[in-house]
Design a protein around this motif. Sequence first.
Motif, PDB file in Angstrom:
ATOM      1  N   HIS A 118      12.119 -36.191 -13.821  1.00  0.00           N
ATOM      2  CA  HIS A 118      10.844 -36.095 -13.452  1.00  0.00           C
ATOM      3  C   HIS A 118      10.042 -35.188 -13.815  1.00  0.00           C
ATOM      4  O   HIS A 118       8.844 -35.070 -14.260  1.00  0.00           O
ATOM      5  CB  HIS A 118      10.866 -36.456 -11.803  1.00  0.00           C
ATOM      6  CG  HIS A 118       9.402 -36.612 -11.438  1.00  0.00           C
ATOM      7  ND1 HIS A 118       8.780 -37.883 -11.157  1.00  0.00           N
ATOM      8  CD2 HIS A 118       8.708 -35.641 -10.831  1.00  0.00           C
ATOM      9  CE1 HIS A 118       7.699 -37.550 -10.814  1.00  0.00           C
ATOM     10  NE2 HIS A 118       7.496 -36.259 -10.358  1.00  0.00           N
ATOM     11  N   SER A 119      10.755 -33.903 -13.577  1.00  0.00           N
ATOM     12  CA  SER A 119       9.620 -32.690 -13.780  1.00  0.00           C
ATOM     13  C   SER A 119       9.319 -32.316 -15.287  1.00  0.00           C
ATOM     14  O   SER A 119       8.195 -32.008 -15.609  1.00  0.00           O
ATOM     15  CB  SER A 119      10.474 -31.486 -13.158  1.00  0.00           C
ATOM     16  OG  SER A 119      11.772 -31.360 -14.091  1.00  0.00           O
ATOM     17  N   GLY A 120      10.311 -32.684 -16.225  1.00  0.00           N
ATOM     18  CA  GLY A 120       9.974 -32.585 -17.615  1.00  0.00           C
ATOM     19  C   GLY A 120       9.064 -33.607 -18.167  1.00  0.00           C
ATOM     20  O   GLY A 120       7.962 -33.433 -19.024  1.00  0.00           O
ATOM     21  N   SER A 121       9.131 -34.855 -17.604  1.00  0.00           N
ATOM     22  CA  SER A 121       8.269 -35.724 -17.851  1.00  0.00           C
ATOM     23  C   SER A 121       6.829 -35.538 -17.309  1.00  0.00           C
ATOM     24  O   SER A 121       5.870 -36.100 -17.984  1.00  0.00           O
ATOM     25  CB  SER A 121       8.842 -37.339 -17.130  1.00  0.00           C
ATOM     26  OG  SER A 121       9.959 -37.611 -17.719  1.00  0.00           O
ATOM     27  N   LEU A 143      16.229 -39.504 -20.833  1.00  0.00           N
ATOM     28  CA  LEU A 143      16.149 -39.678 -19.438  1.00  0.00           C
ATOM     29  C   LEU A 143      14.999 -39.253 -18.438  1.00  0.00           C
ATOM     30  O   LEU A 143      14.792 -38.433 -17.682  1.00  0.00           O
ATOM     31  CB  LEU A 143      17.577 -38.608 -18.632  1.00  0.00           C
ATOM     32  CG  LEU A 143      17.892 -39.033 -17.402  1.00  0.00           C
ATOM     33  CD1 LEU A 143      18.359 -40.394 -17.154  1.00  0.00           C
ATOM     34  CD2 LEU A 143      18.968 -37.786 -17.075  1.00  0.00           C
ATOM     35  N   LEU A 144      13.868 -39.996 -19.029  1.00  0.00           N
ATOM     36  CA  LEU A 144      12.651 -39.694 -18.316  1.00  0.00           C
ATOM     37  C   LEU A 144      12.770 -40.319 -16.822  1.00  0.00           C
ATOM     38  O   LEU A 144      12.181 -39.747 -15.933  1.00  0.00           O
ATOM     39  CB  LEU A 144      11.728 -40.463 -19.030  1.00  0.00           C
ATOM     40  CG  LEU A 144      11.309 -40.399 -20.608  1.00  0.00           C
ATOM     41  CD1 LEU A 144      10.067 -40.964 -20.657  1.00  0.00           C
ATOM     42  CD2 LEU A 144      11.109 -39.067 -20.665  1.00  0.00           C
ATOM     43  N   GLY A 145      13.635 -41.087 -16.559  1.00  0.00           N
ATOM     44  CA  GLY A 145      13.581 -41.808 -15.255  1.00  0.00           C
ATOM     45  C   GLY A 145      12.464 -42.637 -14.940  1.00  0.00           C
ATOM     46  O   GLY A 145      11.641 -42.897 -15.648  1.00  0.00           O
ATOM     47  N   PRO A 146      12.667 -43.540 -13.761  1.00  0.00           N
ATOM     48  CA  PRO A 146      11.820 -44.594 -13.561  1.00  0.00           C
ATOM     49  C   PRO A 146      10.237 -43.979 -13.256  1.00  0.00           C
ATOM     50  O   PRO A 146       9.456 -44.434 -13.754  1.00  0.00           O
ATOM     51  CB  PRO A 146      12.421 -45.140 -12.156  1.00  0.00           C
ATOM     52  CG  PRO A 146      13.790 -44.996 -12.342  1.00  0.00           C
ATOM     53  CD  PRO A 146      13.936 -43.603 -12.877  1.00  0.00           C
ATOM     54  N   ASN A 170      15.709 -44.802 -21.511  1.00  0.00           N
ATOM     55  CA  ASN A 170      15.150 -43.777 -20.534  1.00  0.00           C
ATOM     56  C   ASN A 170      15.077 -44.320 -19.064  1.00  0.00           C
ATOM     57  O   ASN A 170      14.345 -43.589 -18.172  1.00  0.00           O
ATOM     58  CB  ASN A 170      13.665 -43.433 -20.976  1.00  0.00           C
ATOM     59  CG  ASN A 170      13.552 -42.368 -21.951  1.00  0.00           C
ATOM     60  OD1 ASN A 170      14.068 -41.311 -21.869  1.00  0.00           O
ATOM     61  ND2 ASN A 170      12.952 -42.495 -23.165  1.00  0.00           N
ATOM     62  N   GLU A 171      15.747 -45.305 -18.795  1.00  0.00           N
ATOM     63  CA  GLU A 171      15.895 -45.839 -17.365  1.00  0.00           C
ATOM     64  C   GLU A 171      14.655 -46.191 -16.999  1.00  0.00           C
ATOM     65  O   GLU A 171      14.233 -46.267 -15.652  1.00  0.00           O
ATOM     66  CB  GLU A 171      16.459 -44.625 -16.352  1.00  0.00           C
ATOM     67  CG  GLU A 171      18.083 -44.507 -16.727  1.00  0.00           C
ATOM     68  CD  GLU A 171      18.422 -43.737 -15.534  1.00  0.00           C
ATOM     69  OE1 GLU A 171      18.113 -43.214 -14.946  1.00  0.00           O
ATOM     70  OE2 GLU A 171      19.842 -43.543 -15.803  1.00  0.00           O
TER      71      GLU A 171
END
Length: 293
Positions: A118-121, A143-146, A170-171
């Motif tokens: 989350h933080s990098g995104s 791995l950006l995440g939802p 990237n989920e």
Amino acid sequence: AMSEFLSKHTGLQVLKLNNNGLGIHGGTTIASALIKCQAECEKQGKEPALHTIVCGRNRLENGAAPAFANAFAALKSLREVRMPQNGIRPEGIAELVNGLASNTKLAILDLQDNTFTHSGSAALASALPSWSALEHLNVGDCLLGPTGGRLVIEALEDRSTLKVVNLQYNEIEQDGAIALAKSLKTLKLLESLELNGNRFDAESNAVELIKAALSENDIDDDIIGSLSDMEEITDNEEEEESESEQSEEEEEEEEVKDTSAMDEDITRPKTASETLEDDLADLVSQMKKQLNV
């Protein structure tokens, strides 16, 4: 030797150091040399010539990220940056994209196979408006995440120059795919869109919305890469999410109960002993005042 060369050659335009095993120390040394080169350019009264940096598969990790971020921020001349597969984690990613934000002519950014979460995104989403010439964005396998994926996707809406976007593995879930359909309406130059390996059904309405958005821009949906390896949320993951939600609900109920109990303590009449204790406390307080204690 490399450091000395880089720090003095102000005419260098392209630097490619792919798969050299630089590691944190080597990467930091190279980045520091680039900062010295920029300072030399400034001393000579000319703009830095360096516009392309390719530094993939070098185990740079978070340790080398601050030095590269400082180099990027100092140069301001970069149009292409490729740093895939470097084991850089969210804190390092945030530093890199913040440093790159000052390179307003950036056209190609490839950070594939590093770890954003989350933080990098969020950092990338904040930096994207700075790159008005961006054409190629590769953050596949990051791995950006939802939630992180959705932040990046929503920020793409203002990058109408984009031609190539890689968001695979990237989920990203259904809500992110729906947000992508909205962002795509402004991406009229898109030539390639990679979404494989994310967490929504290839036959879902979200994919139909994406195809419809492309169609509105007269873009063939063939530009969407394969969706043959889409990830499904497992029963265990659904149970975990359900349990997490249930736990949060129970905690909220407990808080309500605790608040109710406090309210009851406040509103219920005092007992005779409690009244006596309060009277005694008042009496002691008055006596102390009289005795100036």
